[in-house]
Design a protein around this motif. Structure first.
Motif, short mmCIF file in Angstrom:
data_model
loop_
_atom_site.label_atom_id
_atom_site.label_comp_id
_atom_site.label_asym_id
_atom_site.label_seq_id
_atom_site.Cartn_x
_atom_site.Cartn_y
_atom_site.Cartn_z
N UNK A 196 0.35 5.51 10.95
CA UNK A 196 0.09 6.78 9.98
C UNK A 196 -1.34 7.00 9.78
N UNK A 197 -1.44 8.14 9.49
CA UNK A 197 -2.93 8.44 9.03
C UNK A 197 -3.19 7.93 7.50
N UNK A 198 -4.30 7.16 7.58
CA UNK A 198 -4.42 6.66 6.05
C UNK A 198 -5.18 7.68 5.21
N UNK A 199 -4.76 7.87 4.08
CA UNK A 199 -5.26 9.09 3.31
C UNK A 199 -5.52 8.35 1.83
N UNK A 200 -6.38 8.72 1.01
CA UNK A 200 -6.66 8.47 -0.21
C UNK A 200 -5.33 8.95 -0.98
N UNK A 207 0.87 -1.21 -0.05
CA UNK A 207 0.06 0.13 0.09
C UNK A 207 0.95 0.94 0.01
N UNK A 208 1.99 1.10 0.81
CA UNK A 208 2.92 2.30 0.80
C UNK A 208 3.56 2.79 -0.59
N UNK A 216 8.35 7.92 9.38
CA UNK A 216 8.09 6.91 8.16
C UNK A 216 8.97 7.21 7.01
N UNK A 269 1.60 5.24 -2.14
CA UNK A 269 1.24 6.50 -1.47
C UNK A 269 2.45 7.56 -2.01
N UNK A 276 1.97 11.98 2.48
CA UNK A 276 1.01 11.19 3.02
C UNK A 276 1.64 10.50 4.49
N UNK A 277 3.19 10.79 4.33
CA UNK A 277 3.81 9.86 5.32
C UNK A 277 4.42 10.91 6.19
N UNK A 278 4.38 10.36 7.47
CA UNK A 278 5.16 11.32 8.70
C UNK A 278 6.74 11.33 8.45
#
Lengths: 330, 294
Positions: free
Chosen positions: B12-16, A144-145, A157, A148, A152-154
């Protein structure tokens, strides 16, 4: 010991408004295969410039003298395809992960680009390897990452992703330029533990740049201390506290806050840190040093071997063993 | 601290996942969308105009000279007795293709020069900048007239001359953007990964300034269209009887003097509508690309 990386009398001048200013004046350092070397010092002492010189990332117009050898090859004169081939054998982890990744490309693109481009690995295979490595760096849902985007990642991360990226090409040397400074404290220790573990597992040599003496002591085999563009002391990391060989190191150790002691005011080194271009003819640390003598002002000390390390202090021999105690009382 | 497990997952926050997409019309407002629709219509006419035109450009009968609209001829006739509506539809092709050649050629030249300048810096940048400044001093129309004198008057000659004249303008704007992008740290990180300069430029640098490239290209299209029309007007671009809006403005001037301005007006109006639409859209794309630049 034949080192993987050997810096010998490295001098770097940068162009500042038309004139050339030295930022490194005679840096000499070895990093052996699989060895972790810490590089500590105040801001502006030339730590990052040393790493950037090794990666050949100096700003335009920089003048480099002295030599950097990597596995026997002179790095300073590499060009074109040779330079690219060399860069594939090193990897760099930067202070601010967010600034060092193209914000409009997905994590998957970022991680697999090198494998696909430089090694011709098919996309599916490259993604499989990236997911595997993401798992190793503590990011379990890699598939999934990969879809992204960096925003969207901290920060923590993203720094793990950067570490995964650095390891993906299986380098021999890792240049870690304050990899945890931009992260919050709890994330810092996670990332550091990860970096340390992975490096040992893979027998990766590392140049670890930090402000944090203790951190350097925890993860490095040897520590070098920089001041005003020079290495002033270098020895086994754990001996740095107990047996500092240079007054500057001793002062740094004394200035570090101690969680067990109650102090009205933290010890500080008087004066301000000098940049390499301001260095006087004598010892660069002389006017802040509680042990300086007349000859310190005029005679520039060389980096001399002492005990198991080396020190750039004229009085190193005579002060040995007294430094630690005396400085904390100053 | 090294005893800590290395595999602690971080929440982590899940976002589209965001969609990057090509530089579309997002954020250009109603005006941007209307302009885009007008341009789409103009391009459509340029492509299928010859199929729509009820009469050909060479169906001329001087007895119809300056005759007004009739049942079969909705816009009436030109001074030479050709069907005005047909001429407008037929002329769209060269009137739009010309600026398109200018834009594509000028953008390719400009982008290449800008990227080389920004990437190499130093003496290469200085030399290229001086060359660009010298070219910059030449007005596009003057260069086109020179080219027409040397190579003969045609749409292609005029378009290529204009492209060369406009390239420095594009290069100058994009060079600044490319230098800014070049100095960002992710580019250094890519260099350390051992990618070649061309690869980094093609895959990362150029796509990341593509918003500005598109915006500049759109604005350039408007300028090029007016300039090409002017060149055709003075007879050094499209050659009659090939229909072209610029040529029509020129041929209609005798009619203007005689009190029949329909041909010049209609062709001029077409040029103005397309140019205004292109410029409004270009301005909005430009504003958007600068707003999104961090």
């Amino acid at each position: 010991m034949s080192g993987l990386v050997e810096l010998d009398g490295l001098e770097v001048d940068l162009r500042v408004g038309g004139s050339m200013r030295p930022v490194l004046s005679g840096t000499t350092l070895q990093i052996g295969r699989g060895e972790a070397v810490g590089l500590v010092g105040e801001s502006g002492s030339g730590k990052s410039m040393t790493a950037r010189s090794i990666a050949r990332l100096l700003p335009e117009g920089a003048e480099v003298r002295g030599s950097i050898r990597f596995d026997g090859t002179e790095v300073t004169s590499l060009r074109g395809a040779d330079l690219r081939a060399y860069r594939r054998r090193i990897a760099m982890v930067f202070q601010d992960p967010r600034a060092h990744v193209n914000p409009v490309r997905s994590i998957g693109d970022f991680l697999t680009e090198e494998l696909r481009t430089n090694e011709g690995v098919p996309r599916a295979e490259a993604e499989r390897r990236a997911i595997e490595l993401l798992d190793v760096v503590g990011i379990p849902d890699g598939a999934r990452r990969l879809r992204q985007y960096p925003h969207e990642l901290s920060g923590g991360l993203l720094q793990r992703v950067m570490i995964a990226s650095a390891l993906l090409s299986e380098p021999e040397l890792l240049l870690a330029d304050e990899p945890t400074t931009a992260l919050d404290v709890t994330t810092q220790s996670d990332v550091m533990a990860l970096l340390d573990e992975l490096r040992r597992e893979r027998g990766l040599a590392m140049l670890f740049i930090t402000h944090d003496l203790e951190l350097a002591g925890a993860v490095c085999d040897r520590t070098a201390v920089m001041y005003a563009g020079q290495i002033v002391e270098e020895q086994a990391a754990d001996a740095l506290y107990t047996d500092p060989l240079h007054p500057y190191t001793a002062a740094l150790v004394a200035a570090r806050p101690d969680i067990d002691a109650t102090a009205a005011r933290l010890a500080a080194i008087p004066g301000r840190p000098l940049s390499a271009f301001e260095a006087p003819p004598g010892c660069a640390f002389a006017d802040r040093c509680p042990f300086s003598e007349d000859r310190c002002e005029s005679e520039r000390p060389a980096l001399m071997p002492i005990a198991a390390g080396s020190s750039r202090c004229l009085r190193a021999e005579e002060l040995r063993g007294r430094l630690h105690l005396t400085v904390s009382d100053v | 601290m090294s005893a800590m497990p290395a595999t602690t997952p971080i929440e982590t926050v899940d976002r589209e996942p965001s969609v990057r997409g090509l530089p579309g019309l997002r954020g250009t407002g109603i005006v941007g969308h209307v302009c885009a629709a007008i341009l789409a219509l103009a391009v459509l006419i340029a492509i299928v105009g010859p199929l729509l035109a009820p009469y050909s450009a060479t169906e001329i009968s001087l007895s119809n000279s300056f005759v007004g609209p009739t049942g079969d001829h909705y816009l009436g006739f030109t001074g030479q007795g050709a069907d005005l509506l047909s001429l407008l539809l037929l002329g769209a092709r060269s009137s739009i293709l010309g600026p398109l050649i200018v834009v594509v050629a000028a953008m390719v030249l400009g982008v290449v020069v800008a990227i080389i300048s920004a990437w190499r810096g130093g003496i290469v940048d200085q030399v290229l900048s001086v060359i660009m400044d010298v070219l910059f001093a030449f007005p596009g129309i003057l260069l086109a007239i020179l080219a027409a004198a040397v190579f003969g008057a045609s749409l292609q000659t005029a378009a290529i001359a204009l492209a060369i004249a406009y390239a420095p303008y594009i290069a100058r704007v994009l060079r600044a953007a490319a230098i800014r992008e070049r100095s960002r740290e992710y580019i250094a990180a890519l260099e350390v990964q051992g990618f070649s300069a061309w690869l980094i430029c093609l895959r990362h640098l150029v796509p990341n300034i593509s918003g500005l490239i598109v915006a500049q290209g759109t604005i350039l299209f408007g300028y090029a269209m007016v300039d090409l029309a002017a060149i055709s007007y003075i007879g050094l671009g499209v050659q009659p009887p090939q229909p072209d809006w610029g040529v029509m403005v020129a041929q209609g001037q005798s009619g203007v003097l005689q009190g029949y301005p329909a041909e010049s007006l209609a062709a001029g109006l077409c040029i103005i509508i397309v140019v205004v639409a292109v410029n409004l859209l270009g301005e909005r794309l430009n504003a958007r690309s600068q707003g999104s630049a961090r």
